[in-house]
Design an enzyme around this catalytic site. Structure first.
Site, PDB file in Angstrom:
ATOM      1  N   GLY A  58       0.821  -1.210   0.000  1.00 49.40           N
ATOM      2  CA  GLY A  58       0.000   0.000   0.000  1.00 49.40           C
ATOM      3  C   GLY A  58       0.854   1.260   0.000  1.00 49.40           C
ATOM      4  O   GLY A  58       0.529   2.243  -0.674  1.00 49.40           O
ATOM      5  N   ASN A 138      -7.233   4.200   9.486  1.00 57.94           N
ATOM      6  CA  ASN A 138      -6.709   2.945  10.012  1.00 57.94           C
ATOM      7  C   ASN A 138      -6.751   2.861  11.530  1.00 57.94           C
ATOM      8  O   ASN A 138      -6.624   1.788  12.087  1.00 57.94           O
ATOM      9  CB  ASN A 138      -5.273   2.721   9.515  1.00 57.94           C
ATOM     10  CG  ASN A 138      -4.406   3.931   9.698  1.00 57.94           C
ATOM     11  OD1 ASN A 138      -4.702   4.992   9.161  1.00 57.94           O
ATOM     12  ND2 ASN A 138      -3.346   3.796  10.458  1.00 57.94           N
ATOM     13  N   GLN A 166      -7.614   0.535   3.928  1.00 58.97           N
ATOM     14  CA  GLN A 166      -8.466  -0.045   4.975  1.00 58.97           C
ATOM     15  C   GLN A 166      -9.884  -0.317   4.485  1.00 58.97           C
ATOM     16  O   GLN A 166     -10.629  -1.055   5.122  1.00 58.97           O
ATOM     17  CB  GLN A 166      -8.534   0.904   6.187  1.00 58.97           C
ATOM     18  CG  GLN A 166      -7.237   1.015   6.946  1.00 58.97           C
ATOM     19  CD  GLN A 166      -6.917  -0.241   7.759  1.00 58.97           C
ATOM     20  OE1 GLN A 166      -7.774  -1.081   8.025  1.00 58.97           O
ATOM     21  NE2 GLN A 166      -5.669  -0.370   8.151  1.00 58.97           N
ATOM     22  N   SER A 186      -4.016  -2.642  -0.388  1.00 53.06           N
ATOM     23  CA  SER A 186      -2.924  -3.483   0.091  1.00 53.06           C
ATOM     24  C   SER A 186      -3.443  -4.875   0.437  1.00 53.06           C
ATOM     25  O   SER A 186      -4.504  -5.017   1.056  1.00 53.06           O
ATOM     26  CB  SER A 186      -2.303  -2.827   1.330  1.00 53.06           C
ATOM     27  OG  SER A 186      -1.280  -3.630   1.845  1.00 53.06           O
ATOM     28  N   GLY A 187      -2.661  -5.907   0.045  1.00 50.60           N
ATOM     29  CA  GLY A 187      -3.111  -7.290   0.168  1.00 50.60           C
ATOM     30  C   GLY A 187      -3.535  -7.729   1.549  1.00 50.60           C
ATOM     31  O   GLY A 187      -4.611  -8.312   1.724  1.00 50.60           O
ATOM     32  N   HIS A 188      -2.707  -7.417   2.560  1.00 46.84           N
ATOM     33  CA  HIS A 188      -2.975  -8.033   3.860  1.00 46.84           C
ATOM     34  C   HIS A 188      -4.203  -7.482   4.569  1.00 46.84           C
ATOM     35  O   HIS A 188      -4.571  -7.964   5.628  1.00 46.84           O
ATOM     36  CB  HIS A 188      -1.735  -7.973   4.757  1.00 46.84           C
ATOM     37  CG  HIS A 188      -1.276  -6.603   5.119  1.00 46.84           C
ATOM     38  ND1 HIS A 188      -0.688  -5.753   4.213  1.00 46.84           N
ATOM     39  CD2 HIS A 188      -1.286  -5.944   6.285  1.00 46.84           C
ATOM     40  CE1 HIS A 188      -0.355  -4.633   4.825  1.00 46.84           C
ATOM     41  NE2 HIS A 188      -0.722  -4.722   6.081  1.00 46.84           N
ATOM     42  N   THR A 224      10.217  -7.483 -12.145  1.00 43.68           N
ATOM     43  CA  THR A 224       9.587  -8.773 -12.454  1.00 43.68           C
ATOM     44  C   THR A 224       8.400  -9.005 -11.513  1.00 43.68           C
ATOM     45  O   THR A 224       8.509  -8.798 -10.307  1.00 43.68           O
ATOM     46  CB  THR A 224      10.628  -9.908 -12.297  1.00 43.68           C
ATOM     47  OG1 THR A 224      11.702  -9.612 -13.185  1.00 43.68           O
ATOM     48  CG2 THR A 224      10.043 -11.259 -12.628  1.00 43.68           C
ATOM     49  N   CYS A 312       2.367   1.146  12.962  1.00 44.10           N
ATOM     50  CA  CYS A 312       3.595   1.807  12.544  1.00 44.10           C
ATOM     51  C   CYS A 312       4.102   2.801  13.583  1.00 44.10           C
ATOM     52  O   CYS A 312       5.275   3.103  13.620  1.00 44.10           O
ATOM     53  CB  CYS A 312       3.367   2.547  11.228  1.00 44.10           C
ATOM     54  SG  CYS A 312       2.294   1.651  10.137  1.00 44.10           S
TER      55      CYS A 312
HETATM   56  N1  PLP Z   1      -2.625   3.207   4.287  1.00 42.67           N
HETATM   57  C1  PLP Z   1      -3.353   2.745   5.317  1.00 42.67           C
HETATM   58  C2  PLP Z   1      -4.642   3.423   5.659  1.00 42.67           C
HETATM   59  C3  PLP Z   1      -2.907   1.644   6.063  1.00 42.67           C
HETATM   60  O1  PLP Z   1      -3.622   1.212   7.087  1.00 42.67           O
HETATM   61  C4  PLP Z   1      -1.681   1.035   5.696  1.00 42.67           C
HETATM   62  C5  PLP Z   1      -1.155  -0.102   6.453  1.00 42.67           C
HETATM   63  O2  PLP Z   1      -1.591  -0.458   7.502  1.00 42.67           O
HETATM   64  C6  PLP Z   1      -0.969   1.558   4.596  1.00 42.67           C
HETATM   65  C7  PLP Z   1      -1.470   2.643   3.915  1.00 42.67           C
HETATM   66  C8  PLP Z   1       0.321   0.980   4.157  1.00 42.67           C
HETATM   67  O3  PLP Z   1       0.142  -0.288   3.573  1.00 42.67           O
HETATM   68  P1  PLP Z   1       1.390  -1.275   3.462  1.00 42.67           P
HETATM   69  O4  PLP Z   1       1.723  -1.678   4.866  1.00 42.67           O
HETATM   70  O5  PLP Z   1       0.901  -2.406   2.615  1.00 42.67           O
HETATM   71  O6  PLP Z   1       2.483  -0.527   2.837  1.00 42.67           O
END
Ligand code: PLP
Length: 373
Positions: A58, A138, A166, A186-188, A224, A312
């Protein structure tokens, strides 16, 4: 990760290992899986497959949108964002503005985390302006009215990027109806692996690449392709299309029950963020006079994983910039924790939290020097 996602990914580490950009059969046979994933992501967003570009996360997607736009527009660029963005957007905007000496406006939020839309409307914008605001926060789950923001931005001829990391998989997103120009996911956040993302770029939106190199992703994102992760993300999007409505109704009910019980049973508990205009899976609660971090440690001992602020910023003693921006008093901001539910959260797990957390709050309040009872 969804078990179905893992299942889809495994062959790419073994038998289906070719490079999709290769001419030979071994590689060429892999390309179709990237194409399928692109279609699956596009279907979830109601976008065209050609508007989907795979990235590593992300943060890269957000940086591609912001830096890519400013590289294209040079010194005429202007950035507009909000005060509660994820660091992937906030730090990127601040760095680009500092380095290039371009104007940056950070629009405020109210005490419930809602965007000051009138303030956004008052900013003069033109075709060199990029507005970048998150779809869902988030830390609190609070939603910004992206369709309404898109109207304002488009009327002024500016470009809109939304960090929907999110939001995707948790609320319905229809890019045919909502004219955002770029969107990051973002995948997770939707049961795909960590380390894969997407930047959606609407046809006709012109930006410079963030990563220069080969011709992958139409030359917009060289490197790649990480086929296994891309295929996994595609599958997760397909699952979201079929499960989202039902799962989110279930999660919403569980979240509301959890929240109701905690707010009733825990002394000094207060909800952070708008009670309705929120994601279905997130709750952010403050427990006055006790440290959020202490709650997290004691919860962890009981096998319950929660967060304070965003993952973070955990580790810093400063209350989160989101809580500060909402004007939450220091004693409450410091005592906030965030609980998030997923497609796999069970009723039993929620009952455990309801049973365990009030005891932890009682204990910490008893030993808190700030509680005078
Ligand atoms: N933006 C938001 C609102 C997020 O919650 C996050 C990750 O938690 C990100 C961006 C960043 O995503 P990534 O950790 O995949 O870089």
């Amino acid at each position: 990760m969804a078990p179905e996602v893992l299942e889809v990914m495994l062959p790419f580490f073994k038998d289906v290992y070719g490079n999709p950009s290769s001419i030979h059969r071994f590689g060429g046979s892999v390309k179709k899986y990237v194409d399928t994933a692109r279609e699956q992501v596009a279907a979830l967003l109601h976008a065209k497959p050609s508007e989907i570009f795979f990235t590593s996360c992300g943060s890269e997607s957000d940086n591609t949108a912001i830096q890519g736009f400013c590289r294209k527009h040079g010194s005429r660029s202007q950035l507009v964002t909000s005060v509660v963005e994820h660091p992937a957007v906030q730090n990127c905007c601040r760095a680009v503005a500092d380095n290039k000496g371009i104007p940056l406006h950070e629009v405020t939020v109210d005490e419930e985390g809602l965007l000051a839309l009138d303030a956004l409307k008052n900013i003069a914008m033109d075709e060199h302006t990029l507005v970048t605001v998150m779809w869902a926060n988030n830390e609190t789950g609070v939603l910004f009215p992206v369709p309404e923001i898109a109207e304002v931005v488009k009327e002024r001829g500016a470009t809109l990027h939304t960090d929907a990391v999110q939001a995707v998989g948790k609320i319905a997103i229809d890019l045919e109806k909502t004219p955002v120009d770029m969107l990051a996911l973002s995948g997770h956040k939707l049961h795909a692996p960590k380390g894969v993302g997407v930047i959606y770029i609407r046809e006709g939106t012109d930006i410079e690449p963030l990563i220069y190199g080969g011709h992958q992703e139409h030359g917009l994102r060289a490197g790649t392709e990480n086929v296994a992760y891309i295929a996994g993300l595609g599958k997760a999007c397909e699952l979201a299309v079929s499960r989202m409505a039902e799962e989110n109704t279930r999660i919403n009910a569980l979240r509301d029950r959890l929240e109701r019980e905690l707010l009733t049973k825990c002394k000094g508990a207060k909800l952070n963020g708008h009670p309705r205009l929120r994601l279905p899976n997130t709750t952010n609660i403050s427990f006055e006079f006790i440290e959020g971090e202490s709650i997290l440690l004691l919860l962890d001992e009981k096998g319950i994983c929660a967060s304070s602020g965003s993952a973070c910023t955990t580790g810093s003693l400063e209350p989160s910039h989101v809580m500060k921006a909402m004007g939450i008093p220091y004693s409450l901001a410091h005592s906030s924790i965030r609980l998030s539910l997923s497609y796999y959260t069970t009723e039993k797990e929620i009952e455990t939290v309801i049973e365990v957390l009030p005891g932890i709050v009682d204990y910490l309040r008893r030993i808190s020097p700030f509680v005078k009872e």
